[in-house]
Design a protein around this motif. Sequence first.
Motif, short mmCIF file in Angstrom:
data_model
loop_
_atom_site.label_atom_id
_atom_site.label_comp_id
_atom_site.label_asym_id
_atom_site.label_seq_id
_atom_site.Cartn_x
_atom_site.Cartn_y
_atom_site.Cartn_z
N ALA A 203 0.80 -1.22 -0.23
CA ALA A 203 -0.03 -0.07 0.20
C ALA A 203 0.97 1.47 0.06
CB ALA A 203 -0.93 -0.10 1.23
N LEU A 204 0.52 2.27 -0.90
CA LEU A 204 0.95 3.74 -0.92
C LEU A 204 0.11 4.64 -1.00
CD1 LEU A 204 3.59 5.31 -0.76
CD2 LEU A 204 3.65 5.19 -3.26
N GLY A 205 -1.23 4.45 -1.59
CA GLY A 205 -2.02 5.40 -1.86
C GLY A 205 -2.53 6.28 -0.42
N GLU A 206 -3.05 5.30 0.34
CA GLU A 206 -3.54 6.00 1.55
C GLU A 206 -2.66 6.31 2.75
OE1 GLU A 206 -7.79 4.02 2.25
OE2 GLU A 206 -6.35 2.45 1.36
N PRO A 207 -1.69 5.49 2.89
CA PRO A 207 -0.83 5.81 4.25
C PRO A 207 -0.40 7.11 4.34
CG PRO A 207 -0.26 3.39 3.18
CD PRO A 207 -1.22 4.20 2.14
N PRO A 208 0.32 7.92 3.54
CA PRO A 208 0.70 9.26 3.64
C PRO A 208 -0.17 10.18 4.41
CG PRO A 208 1.09 8.75 1.44
CD PRO A 208 0.14 7.62 2.02
N ALA A 209 -1.59 9.84 4.54
CA ALA A 209 -2.37 10.66 5.25
C ALA A 209 -2.63 10.19 6.47
CB ALA A 209 -3.75 10.74 4.39
N ILE A 210 -1.89 9.39 6.86
CA ILE A 210 -2.20 8.94 8.42
C ILE A 210 -1.56 9.68 9.24
CG2 ILE A 210 -1.92 6.78 9.85
CD1 ILE A 210 -2.25 5.12 7.34
N SER A 211 -0.24 9.76 9.71
CA SER A 211 0.56 10.08 10.68
C SER A 211 0.88 11.53 10.70
CB SER A 211 1.69 9.07 10.93
OG SER A 211 2.69 9.19 9.80
N PRO A 212 1.01 12.37 9.74
CA PRO A 212 1.76 13.81 10.07
C PRO A 212 0.95 14.49 11.27
CG PRO A 212 1.33 13.32 7.60
CD PRO A 212 0.64 12.25 8.17
N ALA A 213 -0.60 14.49 11.11
CA ALA A 213 -1.18 15.11 12.21
C ALA A 213 -0.64 14.81 13.50
CB ALA A 213 -2.78 14.85 12.09
N ALA A 214 -0.74 13.65 13.87
CA ALA A 214 -0.09 13.19 15.08
C ALA A 214 1.37 13.88 15.44
CB ALA A 214 -0.19 11.52 15.26
N ALA A 215 2.27 13.71 14.36
CA ALA A 215 3.54 14.34 14.62
C ALA A 215 3.66 15.68 15.04
CB ALA A 215 4.45 13.95 13.48
N VAL A 216 2.51 16.54 14.27
CA VAL A 216 2.35 17.83 14.45
C VAL A 216 1.96 18.12 16.02
CG1 VAL A 216 1.24 19.89 14.04
CG2 VAL A 216 2.17 18.45 12.39
N ARG A 217 0.94 17.21 16.66
CA ARG A 217 0.31 17.33 17.98
C ARG A 217 1.47 17.16 19.06
NH1 ARG A 217 0.31 14.23 22.62
NH2 ARG A 217 -1.73 14.42 23.90
N ASN A 218 2.32 16.36 18.61
CA ASN A 218 3.57 15.92 19.55
C ASN A 218 4.54 16.93 19.66
OD1 ASN A 218 2.19 13.57 20.45
ND2 ASN A 218 3.25 12.42 18.98
N ALA A 219 4.72 17.64 18.25
CA ALA A 219 5.62 18.90 18.39
C ALA A 219 5.07 19.85 19.23
CB ALA A 219 5.86 19.13 16.83
N ILE A 220 3.67 20.13 18.96
CA ILE A 220 3.04 21.16 19.72
C ILE A 220 3.23 21.07 21.30
CG2 ILE A 220 0.79 22.43 20.19
CD1 ILE A 220 -0.07 21.83 17.40
N LEU A 221 3.02 19.48 21.70
CA LEU A 221 3.25 19.10 23.04
C LEU A 221 4.68 19.65 23.47
CD1 LEU A 221 2.69 17.63 25.69
CD2 LEU A 221 3.16 15.82 24.52
N GLN A 222 5.47 19.28 22.79
CA GLN A 222 7.01 19.57 23.12
C GLN A 222 7.11 21.12 23.20
OE1 GLN A 222 10.92 19.30 21.17
NE2 GLN A 222 11.75 18.71 22.97
N ALA A 223 6.59 22.08 22.22
CA ALA A 223 6.85 23.25 22.35
C ALA A 223 6.14 23.86 23.42
CB ALA A 223 6.26 23.87 21.02
N THR A 224 4.92 23.50 23.78
CA THR A 224 4.15 24.49 24.72
C THR A 224 3.98 23.77 25.96
OG1 THR A 224 2.20 23.62 23.80
CG2 THR A 224 2.94 25.21 22.75
N GLY A 225 4.05 22.36 26.16
CA GLY A 225 3.66 21.31 27.41
C GLY A 225 2.33 21.21 27.36
N VAL A 226 1.45 21.49 26.31
CA VAL A 226 0.03 21.36 26.26
C VAL A 226 -0.54 20.22 25.30
CG1 VAL A 226 -2.29 22.29 25.77
CG2 VAL A 226 -0.43 23.65 26.83
N ARG A 227 -0.90 19.20 26.25
CA ARG A 227 -1.67 18.05 25.24
C ARG A 227 -2.96 18.58 24.44
NH1 ARG A 227 1.71 14.58 27.52
NH2 ARG A 227 2.30 15.05 29.68
N VAL A 228 -2.85 18.61 23.17
CA VAL A 228 -4.04 18.72 22.58
C VAL A 228 -4.58 17.65 21.97
CG1 VAL A 228 -5.05 20.40 20.59
CG2 VAL A 228 -2.93 20.78 22.05
N ASN A 229 -5.80 17.40 22.56
CA ASN A 229 -6.47 15.87 22.14
C ASN A 229 -7.44 16.04 21.41
OD1 ASN A 229 -4.36 15.27 24.02
ND2 ASN A 229 -5.45 14.20 25.38
N GLN A 230 -7.69 16.88 20.62
CA GLN A 230 -8.74 17.28 19.75
C GLN A 230 -8.21 17.93 18.33
OE1 GLN A 230 -12.45 18.44 21.75
NE2 GLN A 230 -12.98 19.62 19.93
#
Lengths: 153, 764
Positions: free
Chosen positions: B719-746
């Motif tokens: 598979a290649l067509g769909e997988p790229p749409a999976i993980s970037p959002a969580a990587a960004v969420r986790n980067a926001i967590l490191q930057a701010t200490g805030v867990r954004v769960n939505q």
Amino acid sequence: MSLRIHFSVNGTHKELLVESGETLLEMLRGRLGLTGVKRGCSVGECGACTVLVDGLNVDSCIYLAAWADGREIRTLEGLADGDDLNPVQQAFVDHGAVQCGFCTPGLVMTATAMAEKGIKLTRDEVRRELSGHLCRCTGYQNIMTAVEAVLED
Amino acid sequence: MKTLGKSLKRPDAITKVTGKAKYVADYQVKNMLVGKILRSNIAHGHITKIDVSKAKALPGVVAIISADDVPDIKFQPTGLPIASYPEPGMHADKNILTNYVRFYGDEIAAVAAVDVLTARKALELIEVEYEELPVYLNPQDAMTEGTVEIHPDSKNVLGRNEFTIGETDLAEAFERCDLVREDEFMVNPVQHCQMENHIAYAYMDEKERVVIVTSTQIPHIVRRVTAHALGLTANQVRIIKPYIGGGFGSKTDVCIEAIVASLTLAAGGKPVLIDMEREECMIGTRLRHAIQFKIKTGVNREGRILAKEMISVSNTGAYASHGHDIASKGGGNFFRTYPAELVTHFEGTTAYTNLPPAGAMRAYGIPQVNFAVESHMDDVASALGMDPVVFRKINMIQEGFVDPLKRNMVIENIGLDQCLDKAKDYIGWDKKRKQYSKCQTGDRRRGVGIACFSYGTAVWPYDLEVAGARMKLDPDGTLQLTMGATEIGQGSDTVFCQMASEITGIAYEHVLIEHINDTDHSPFDTGAYASRQCYVSGQAVKKAGLEIRNQILERAEHLSGIKVKDLDIVAGQIVEVNSKRLVISLMDIALKSYCSMELFGVIKSEVQVDVRSTAYAFGASAAEVEVDIKTGRVEILNICNVHDSGTILNPMLAKGQVHGGMSMSLGLGLSEVMLFNDKGKPLNNNLLDYKLPTIMDTPDFGVEFVETYEPTGPFGNKALGEPPAISPAAAVRNAILQATGVRVNQTPMNPQSLFERFTLEGLI
């Protein structure tokens, strides 16, 4: 109400009777069969219907056909010279900037207008110039690459 | 590989940049009527009166239909996949038109008229009276005891499943953990927003069959489902699919085909076109499911996951569409990527509500579960005081993993670890993680984040996986390729041509593929979904190609006396393997196969394959962000995806898929959400108010591949067509967590929601 207008499209002179409420998009697609011009939203949000009016890129879905009177219209169908694509078309092919192809006509028109101005632009400026176009397939990346390649030449 | 693995250009690229490519709207049929759908302007209620007499009297109106004019047949608008619970076809809950409105925008009547203005005017003249019912927008409200059932005997539950894997009792396993953490997440609904709205026209042909030209990902399934809905047999319906302006899953449902077919039947077989407006398309087709998650993970001191549990509640809206499959698939995904040592428990529920129906959207529920799980992984890692990369590495799936959810298949060829390493290096993890972990106090704070994913290819073992291909050698030596698989913009036609060239030895430029699918002429294939086509339909190309090659070489043997095994096809010539000497040109053989007394017999093959395997694709995203605390705006400074999709068949096209998927994930994570008021009325179903990423919002994407070889794929691919749409959002969420200490769960983590959170957390 009908209006008689004179204009040129892709270098050919035309004379047409159009309705006062008719959009340029409807005229080009419906009366002239220029179906390369795409309808994505009808309200000027997506840019798929972009054509050049006197060299300026406009959303043909929110531009009245009547306003084309006396003007020079260019669409995707008029860009290639026989089998020779224009540089923007060629770059879109070469750099994988085309996927589903529905946003492509509008983007190629805007990029053609940019290329014909011959002004050097920064990457941010290129983004701004293309910002009236939405694309869901490409993440814009190969489109940027293609347009930059043309502007650099 | 000679042709595969190269960045060859799409066969349709020139057609598309010159405006010659014809999409559904571009077939300008003479005297085509305009079809328009009357949609409800309430979200829940019975129609007590519908009067079409004024509309019918309007000059130019040719046909009007409402629920009483269409067969009283319930159908499920999707064909596949249907999961193994409880049995196929049980979610037939949709009528072509309805007297019972279940969402704002439900289809209650349709008009065919001579032009758009008349059709619109006719819609306005239809008088509708409702008896309104309570509106339920979230699963909790809908599933409360005593609420009105949106579908009879459902209790507003569409599906529910659970599993426990592992011998240990769940509670006991959690007790044995050194640390247990529980988090809740909410992923909100988004829409596909493919650039071409749903569009279809229908007419009756000279044999009184209903022909539907439609923008679909699944022509053969549309034929079966539409015929069923109309009370016809399959061969009374013919589906034609020309070029498609994107789908992303929204076109794996029968959304308008049965309505447009009903209109042509009502109009005596005259051609009728339904060309949806954007505002209509954004509510009248499908959404991505909103899903809530509760996740609990227990680890030991070393960071090994011993026990975990996920409870998810998915909101399918007014109709089942793909059923509970989407929530159910998330359970398997939760189990698989980071297997727990002792026990994993999953409970998934899908509820009916009065939102527009949710269906398939790129990666089928996995972007939602990935946002939750990968965010939670970072939260557990931080509770352990462990680096998130290290924590993932300790727990990630290992080769030889036996999957009880997939008939105990053994998962091999896992490139996840290498993907994670590459992603980590790309973003400069070690240095930046350390640098940004120092206390940041300014208005602009930075962080890096990471997320991994796994994704199954195609739908086996839940459904049969079938595909067909046909090849014919033309008299000039070119190869005609006809597929049942559907090109929707993703580039599958390109790769099929590469595969055909690779196998037969015929030059890529000489392989001509038919881009139109026609259920009368195309081989059977279920279509474009589940990242299945290169994997499943590719097997059909391979098989047909081998047959063609063999037939060509047999003719050459007949002519030359040289054995097949000593012959090869290279760049359009048949040569002797050892000496490389030209034996005969392909063109000669091709021509002779049409007219030679001796060699007559057109060289062709038609094959059907069923593929009884699946393969897991893996990958990782890494992101570096800068958060503007005062405005809640997140800027992506750097982001990359690294994919293990097996062999990469066309790097340029593959990267294009990754770019588009990453953009889609960033949209889900940062800006996109479908909004409704408390009555279920959509508030932003247009491309201005709905925040689809523009080129100004979109960063440069880094893309890398870890090429493993997948033996079950036709060319080592998965598979290649769909997988790229999976993980970037969580990587960004986790980067926001490191930057701010805030867990954004939505989602979306847009300026408004971040501003509110930062205010709440005392950052502002």
